[in-house]
Design an enzyme around this catalytic site. Sequence first.
Site, mmCIF file in Angstrom:
data_model
loop_
_atom_site.group_PDB
_atom_site.id
_atom_site.type_symbol
_atom_site.label_atom_id
_atom_site.label_comp_id
_atom_site.label_asym_id
_atom_site.label_seq_id
_atom_site.Cartn_x
_atom_site.Cartn_y
_atom_site.Cartn_z
ATOM 1 N N ARG A 80 -33.600 12.700 -8.768
ATOM 2 C CA ARG A 80 -34.945 12.372 -8.284
ATOM 3 C C ARG A 80 -34.878 11.264 -7.237
ATOM 4 O O ARG A 80 -35.610 11.286 -6.243
ATOM 5 C CB ARG A 80 -35.842 11.961 -9.457
ATOM 6 C CG ARG A 80 -36.332 13.117 -10.307
ATOM 7 C CD ARG A 80 -37.359 12.683 -11.326
ATOM 8 N NE ARG A 80 -36.769 11.964 -12.438
ATOM 9 C CZ ARG A 80 -36.411 12.511 -13.589
ATOM 10 N NH1 ARG A 80 -36.546 13.815 -13.768
ATOM 11 N NH2 ARG A 80 -35.901 11.774 -14.567
ATOM 12 N N CYS B 204 -30.720 24.636 -14.415
ATOM 13 C CA CYS B 204 -30.344 23.894 -15.620
ATOM 14 C C CYS B 204 -29.826 24.824 -16.704
ATOM 15 O O CYS B 204 -29.782 24.452 -17.881
ATOM 16 C CB CYS B 204 -31.519 23.072 -16.139
ATOM 17 S SG CYS B 204 -32.960 24.042 -16.623
ATOM 18 N N PHE C 298 -42.341 23.631 -9.772
ATOM 19 C CA PHE C 298 -42.070 23.456 -11.206
ATOM 20 C C PHE C 298 -42.053 21.955 -11.506
ATOM 21 O O PHE C 298 -41.127 21.426 -12.113
ATOM 22 C CB PHE C 298 -40.747 24.103 -11.606
ATOM 23 C CG PHE C 298 -40.589 25.534 -11.157
ATOM 24 C CD1 PHE C 298 -41.129 26.571 -11.901
ATOM 25 C CD2 PHE C 298 -39.912 25.841 -9.981
ATOM 26 C CE1 PHE C 298 -40.980 27.894 -11.499
ATOM 27 C CE2 PHE C 298 -39.761 27.154 -9.566
ATOM 28 C CZ PHE C 298 -40.297 28.177 -10.321
ATOM 29 N N ASP D 107 -37.006 23.060 -8.952
ATOM 30 C CA ASP D 107 -36.427 22.588 -10.211
ATOM 31 C C ASP D 107 -37.022 23.384 -11.369
ATOM 32 O O ASP D 107 -37.786 22.859 -12.186
ATOM 33 C CB ASP D 107 -36.693 21.090 -10.384
ATOM 34 C CG ASP D 107 -36.036 20.533 -11.636
ATOM 35 O OD1 ASP D 107 -35.046 21.125 -12.113
ATOM 36 O OD2 ASP D 107 -36.509 19.509 -12.150
ATOM 37 N N ASP E 21 -47.284 23.487 -10.360
ATOM 38 C CA ASP E 21 -46.846 23.868 -11.702
ATOM 39 C C ASP E 21 -47.895 24.793 -12.307
ATOM 40 O O ASP E 21 -49.088 24.662 -12.003
ATOM 41 C CB ASP E 21 -46.655 22.634 -12.586
ATOM 42 C CG ASP E 21 -45.751 22.905 -13.777
ATOM 43 O OD1 ASP E 21 -44.583 22.463 -13.753
ATOM 44 O OD2 ASP E 21 -46.200 23.559 -14.743
#
Length: 387
Positions: A206, A331, A222, A291, A244
């Site tokens: 970040r 991820c 996201f 992300d 989002d």
Amino acid sequence: MLRVILNHGEELNVLNGFPWVYNNEVHHFIGEICNGEVVRVESDDYRFIGYGFLNVNSKLMIRMLSLKEEKIDRTFFKNRIEYAIEHRKNLGFDTCKRLIFAEADFLPGLIVDQYGEYLSVQFLCLGMDKLKDMFIDIFIELLHPKGIYERSDVPVREKEGLPLQKGFLYQKFNPRIEVIEHDIHFIVDLENGQKTGYFLDQKLNRDIVKYYVKDKNVLDCFSNVGGFALHACKYGANKVTACDISKLACEEIQQNALLNGFTNLEVVCTDVFEYLRSENIHNTYDVIVLDPPAFTKDKTTVKKAYRGYKEINLQAIKHIKAGGYLLTFSCSQHMTPDLFMQMVKEAALDAKREVQFLDFRIQAPDHPALLMSNEQLYLKCLILRVK
């Protein structure tokens, strides 16, 4: 103590540092089976290999604790915890950090995160869960938290035969607490937030946006509670859009923006896939952050996940301004670095854009990975510039 005898040759991975013994690698037992207890692991010729937690109901039948002939007691676990904490002190991170990362910190199935003066913990395997009271006592002794909240509400516990549960383990407090990351204020919800409350593994990623966002128009996809978006605001972005699908997440983003006095942040509550496909965003953003959540947590769904990752990257590369920067993440441990790189290359080819590769990043160093366990290198980031 129960002795677990492995099949011929199965000890090699363990001796090389692999943290688990699978159920199909065990030949037989000598002694009485008691799930959740520490057992002695031996090779097929009865040589000592190590100690670990046993759970015959789990595919991961043994989670290794030590390869030494030593006593596995409170002092053993306290020393392991102190070793993990020492690393975090060396990092010099502020008060938001992961203190213990399960197998990667030689404490299988135990996760401990620090948010200000509070701890959020997860007990993910039967052996650790049975020792919960001892661990809470050690945390209080070493860390002196104001409170401890349990977030053992993750599906992996069901594979261990454990119920999902969460709640206060030490003192009662408002689980919505204000924390600071890189001088940015956030509200972290220990009770209902993602993971243990927040995505601490993206901490340094970040902050890396400071090199790319000044005077730029930024899209954070996201966005969750706005981590990348708020950092972009801090580092001088002209305008930031946080996108989002979750209404609750969008409300959290707005609250966090107000908390910091950021007025150049717009929140769009919509399906990110649909937003990225819209021609209305073409040539709008100088920086795009992708992300997404893990599109796959199982090897059987990797192909479907690959298509999802490719779609969002294709649209981002297609629509970003010339000279713009794309920060794209995965991820999922099953989306290996090589596979992730291949997917982004295909997306760039299909978008018919020339792309420079600037940086490759992983999870923050308070989320270590064992060198012999590729499964723990789960977070990947590519930073690209699109011509």
